[in-house]
Design an enzyme around this catalytic site. Structure first.
Site, PDB file in Angstrom:
ATOM      1  N   TRP A  99       0.837  -1.216   0.000  1.00  0.00           N
ATOM      2  CA  TRP A  99       0.000   0.000   0.000  1.00  0.00           C
ATOM      3  C   TRP A  99       0.871   1.266   0.000  1.00  0.00           C
ATOM      4  O   TRP A  99       0.606   2.243  -0.700  1.00  0.00           O
ATOM      5  CB  TRP A  99      -0.903  -0.026   1.240  1.00  0.00           C
ATOM      6  CG  TRP A  99      -2.123   0.827   1.158  1.00  0.00           C
ATOM      7  CD1 TRP A  99      -2.197   2.129   0.724  1.00  0.00           C
ATOM      8  CD2 TRP A  99      -3.473   0.460   1.512  1.00  0.00           C
ATOM      9  NE1 TRP A  99      -3.486   2.589   0.799  1.00  0.00           N
ATOM     10  CE2 TRP A  99      -4.285   1.583   1.279  1.00  0.00           C
ATOM     11  CE3 TRP A  99      -4.056  -0.700   2.027  1.00  0.00           C
ATOM     12  CZ2 TRP A  99      -5.668   1.576   1.544  1.00  0.00           C
ATOM     13  CZ3 TRP A  99      -5.417  -0.704   2.278  1.00  0.00           C
ATOM     14  CH2 TRP A  99      -6.208   0.431   2.031  1.00  0.00           C
ATOM     15  N   HIS A 102       2.195   3.458  -2.907  1.00  0.00           N
ATOM     16  CA  HIS A 102       1.392   4.542  -3.498  1.00  0.00           C
ATOM     17  C   HIS A 102       1.847   5.824  -2.805  1.00  0.00           C
ATOM     18  O   HIS A 102       1.268   6.289  -1.828  1.00  0.00           O
ATOM     19  CB  HIS A 102      -0.103   4.242  -3.327  1.00  0.00           C
ATOM     20  CG  HIS A 102      -0.488   2.994  -4.049  1.00  0.00           C
ATOM     21  ND1 HIS A 102      -1.029   3.034  -5.320  1.00  0.00           N
ATOM     22  CD2 HIS A 102      -0.336   1.681  -3.736  1.00  0.00           C
ATOM     23  CE1 HIS A 102      -1.209   1.778  -5.736  1.00  0.00           C
ATOM     24  NE2 HIS A 102      -0.800   0.952  -4.800  1.00  0.00           N
ATOM     25  N   GLU A 109       1.044   5.801  10.458  1.00  0.00           N
ATOM     26  CA  GLU A 109       0.889   4.444  10.978  1.00  0.00           C
ATOM     27  C   GLU A 109       1.187   4.432  12.472  1.00  0.00           C
ATOM     28  O   GLU A 109       1.999   5.235  12.953  1.00  0.00           O
ATOM     29  CB  GLU A 109       1.869   3.514  10.235  1.00  0.00           C
ATOM     30  CG  GLU A 109       1.663   2.047  10.550  1.00  0.00           C
ATOM     31  CD  GLU A 109       2.609   1.136   9.747  1.00  0.00           C
ATOM     32  OE1 GLU A 109       3.322   1.634   8.855  1.00  0.00           O
ATOM     33  OE2 GLU A 109       2.634  -0.067  10.053  1.00  0.00           O
ATOM     34  N   ARG A 214      -4.966  -1.886  -7.690  1.00  0.00           N
ATOM     35  CA  ARG A 214      -5.143  -2.901  -6.637  1.00  0.00           C
ATOM     36  C   ARG A 214      -6.435  -3.695  -6.732  1.00  0.00           C
ATOM     37  O   ARG A 214      -6.622  -4.648  -5.980  1.00  0.00           O
ATOM     38  CB  ARG A 214      -5.023  -2.236  -5.261  1.00  0.00           C
ATOM     39  CG  ARG A 214      -3.678  -1.563  -5.025  1.00  0.00           C
ATOM     40  CD  ARG A 214      -2.506  -2.519  -5.190  1.00  0.00           C
ATOM     41  NE  ARG A 214      -1.221  -1.846  -4.950  1.00  0.00           N
ATOM     42  CZ  ARG A 214      -0.050  -2.453  -4.989  1.00  0.00           C
ATOM     43  NH1 ARG A 214       0.024  -3.739  -5.296  1.00  0.00           N
ATOM     44  NH2 ARG A 214       1.060  -1.784  -4.765  1.00  0.00           N
TER      45      ARG A 214
HETATM   46  C1  FAD Z   1       0.539  -6.074  -9.381  1.00  0.00           C
HETATM   47  C2  FAD Z   1       1.625  -5.188  -8.843  1.00  0.00           C
HETATM   48  C3  FAD Z   1       2.881  -5.695  -8.671  1.00  0.00           C
HETATM   49  C4  FAD Z   1       3.908  -4.870  -8.150  1.00  0.00           C
HETATM   50  N1  FAD Z   1       5.154  -5.389  -7.974  1.00  0.00           N
HETATM   51  C5  FAD Z   1       6.129  -4.617  -7.460  1.00  0.00           C
HETATM   52  C6  FAD Z   1       7.436  -5.140  -7.228  1.00  0.00           C
HETATM   53  O1  FAD Z   1       7.714  -6.297  -7.479  1.00  0.00           O
HETATM   54  N2  FAD Z   1       8.368  -4.323  -6.678  1.00  0.00           N
HETATM   55  C7  FAD Z   1       8.115  -3.006  -6.386  1.00  0.00           C
HETATM   56  O2  FAD Z   1       9.005  -2.305  -5.913  1.00  0.00           O
HETATM   57  N3  FAD Z   1       6.903  -2.491  -6.609  1.00  0.00           N
HETATM   58  C8  FAD Z   1       5.907  -3.252  -7.121  1.00  0.00           C
HETATM   59  N4  FAD Z   1       4.661  -2.723  -7.312  1.00  0.00           N
HETATM   60  C9  FAD Z   1       4.409  -1.330  -6.938  1.00  0.00           C
HETATM   61  C10 FAD Z   1       4.373  -0.425  -8.169  1.00  0.00           C
HETATM   62  O3  FAD Z   1       5.608  -0.420  -8.846  1.00  0.00           O
HETATM   63  C11 FAD Z   1       4.001   1.015  -7.753  1.00  0.00           C
HETATM   64  O4  FAD Z   1       5.008   1.507  -6.922  1.00  0.00           O
HETATM   65  C12 FAD Z   1       2.710   1.078  -7.006  1.00  0.00           C
HETATM   66  O5  FAD Z   1       1.716   0.352  -7.686  1.00  0.00           O
HETATM   67  C13 FAD Z   1       2.264   2.531  -6.848  1.00  0.00           C
HETATM   68  O6  FAD Z   1       1.906   3.044  -8.096  1.00  0.00           O
HETATM   69  P1  FAD Z   1       2.239   4.510  -8.527  1.00  0.00           P
HETATM   70  O7  FAD Z   1       3.733   4.721  -8.595  1.00  0.00           O
HETATM   71  O8  FAD Z   1       1.450   4.800  -9.750  1.00  0.00           O
HETATM   72  O9  FAD Z   1       1.604   5.360  -7.291  1.00  0.00           O
HETATM   73  P2  FAD Z   1       2.138   6.685  -6.600  1.00  0.00           P
HETATM   74  O10 FAD Z   1       3.464   6.447  -5.985  1.00  0.00           O
HETATM   75  O11 FAD Z   1       1.046   7.138  -5.679  1.00  0.00           O
HETATM   76  O12 FAD Z   1       2.311   7.706  -7.775  1.00  0.00           O
HETATM   77  C14 FAD Z   1       1.190   8.215  -8.506  1.00  0.00           C
HETATM   78  C15 FAD Z   1       1.715   8.765  -9.812  1.00  0.00           C
HETATM   79  O13 FAD Z   1       2.572   9.889  -9.538  1.00  0.00           O
HETATM   80  C16 FAD Z   1       3.687   9.862 -10.441  1.00  0.00           C
HETATM   81  N5  FAD Z   1       4.923   9.679  -9.661  1.00  0.00           N
HETATM   82  C17 FAD Z   1       5.024   9.407  -8.330  1.00  0.00           C
HETATM   83  N6  FAD Z   1       6.313   9.380  -7.956  1.00  0.00           N
HETATM   84  C18 FAD Z   1       7.044   9.623  -9.061  1.00  0.00           C
HETATM   85  C19 FAD Z   1       8.437   9.715  -9.308  1.00  0.00           C
HETATM   86  N7  FAD Z   1       9.356   9.528  -8.369  1.00  0.00           N
HETATM   87  N8  FAD Z   1       8.831   9.995 -10.557  1.00  0.00           N
HETATM   88  C20 FAD Z   1       7.951  10.186 -11.559  1.00  0.00           C
HETATM   89  N9  FAD Z   1       6.594  10.100 -11.395  1.00  0.00           N
HETATM   90  C21 FAD Z   1       6.164   9.841 -10.154  1.00  0.00           C
HETATM   91  C22 FAD Z   1       3.451   8.698 -11.401  1.00  0.00           C
HETATM   92  O14 FAD Z   1       2.749   9.173 -12.520  1.00  0.00           O
HETATM   93  C23 FAD Z   1       2.555   7.765 -10.612  1.00  0.00           C
HETATM   94  O15 FAD Z   1       1.761   6.904 -11.410  1.00  0.00           O
HETATM   95  C24 FAD Z   1       3.638  -3.512  -7.819  1.00  0.00           C
HETATM   96  C25 FAD Z   1       2.335  -3.017  -8.008  1.00  0.00           C
HETATM   97  C26 FAD Z   1       1.333  -3.830  -8.495  1.00  0.00           C
HETATM   98  C27 FAD Z   1      -0.054  -3.256  -8.671  1.00  0.00           C
END
Ligand code: FAD
Length: 250
Positions: A99, A102, A109, A214
């Site tokens: 979680w 994100h 927490e 998710r």
């Molecule tokens: C099925 C599944 C498997 C996964 N497996 C793994 C795994 O094996 N290992 C692992 O580490 N993670 C894993 N993840 C986590 C995944 O890589 C993402 O970190 C997580 O889903 C959060 O998504 P997000 O980055 O879009 O969300 P957020 O972090 O909330 O970001 C939202 C949006 O903001 C932008 N953003 C945020 N931060 C940045 C940044 N630093 N640079 C550029 N743009 C940014 C992007 O557009 C992003 O989509 C998995 C996720 C899923 C759903």
């Protein structure tokens, strides 16, 4: 209201924002006409934000659902950042590990440095684990790579051992606290199946992104169970947007 998830978890709605100026009254004036508005309508602020250029206000959903649809369909998503909500979640630590990826949400927490951890551990449902093992063995599943057989008796035994280990860990933890091991050290052996609690706050656009990732079948079962409840709360709190999310999201 706390909605139960898994064996000891829950999701509880805390608060929402997004009513703007027009979403807290029961009527809104536009062109000299009173339009009925639901009290605490948390999506009015989205419309008001979208009308900043014209200093326009909310005109009632009969008219403005069209604008909301236009915004959503054309990915003009920043107005959806003007609404949001906070929930409280109790979940196993391994769910929080997923979680918290994100990163654009806000979290607080409970700290095991300051308060003893509750005696709550996640014991997965036997039948569900067996079903997942069977699926993993039959399909090319990345999470279960290399596993081609599953032994029902041994899996049941393994789950019983896990429950036993939780008990040992809890006894060890309590013993540490009793003899004066600082809480921040006594927690070091806590398994990721231990429950923790947090407040999570995000804007509506972010909650939709969370749900997209998710609720997907690729997400792990346990976080998917939490996402289903988050979806339920989003549906009740932001009904117009929820409808668009279901209609137009891939
Ligand atoms: C099925 C599944 C498997 C996964 N497996 C793994 C795994 O094996 N290992 C692992 O580490 N993670 C894993 N993840 C986590 C995944 O890589 C993402 O970190 C997580 O889903 C959060 O998504 P997000 O980055 O879009 O969300 P957020 O972090 O909330 O970001 C939202 C949006 O903001 C932008 N953003 C945020 N931060 C940045 C940044 N630093 N640079 C550029 N743009 C940014 C992007 O557009 C992003 O989509 C998995 C996720 C899923 C759903």
């Amino acid at each position: 209201v706390r909605i139960s998830v898994l064996d000891h978890g829950y999701v509880e709605f805390i608060e929402a924002c997004g009513h703007g100026l027009g979403g807290t009254d029961d009527t809104v004036d536009y062109d000299g006409i009173h339009h009925a508005v639901r009290l605490d309508d948390f999506e009015v602020g989205i419309i008001e934000a979208a009308r900043q250029s014209t200093q326009g206000s909310f005109r009632g959903w009969d008219e403005d659902s069209k604008l909301l649809t236009y915004l959503y369909r054309n990915k003009h998503l920043t107005p959806f950042e003007q609404a949001g909500m906070t929930i409280e979640v109790q979940a196993p630590i391994f769910v929080f590990r997923e979680w918290h990826r994100h990163r654009t949400s806000s979290y607080n927490e409970m700290s095991a440095r300051y308060a003893p951890l509750p005696d709550l551990y996640y014991n997965p449902d036997d039948a569900l684990v067996l079903q997942r093992a069977e699926e993993a063995a039959k399909t090319v599943n990345r999470q279960a790579a290399g596993v081609s057989v599953w032994d029902e008796d041994k899996i049941r035994e393994w789950l019983a051992d896990q429950a036993h280990l939780y008990g040992l860990q809890e006894t060890h933890y309590q013993h540490g606290l009793k003899i004066g091991v600082p809480k921040e050290i006594a927690r070091i052996g806590m398994p990721v199946g231990h429950y923790s609690r947090m407040r999570a706050s995000a804007n509506l656009r972010n909650w939709l992104q969370f749900l997209t990732l998710r609720l997907a079948p690729a997400a792990q079962y346990e976080i998917r169970e939490y996402a289903k409840v988050v979806g339920q709360i989003v549906a009740e709190t932001f009904p117009h947007t929820w409808e668009l999310f279901n209609e137009f999201s891939v």
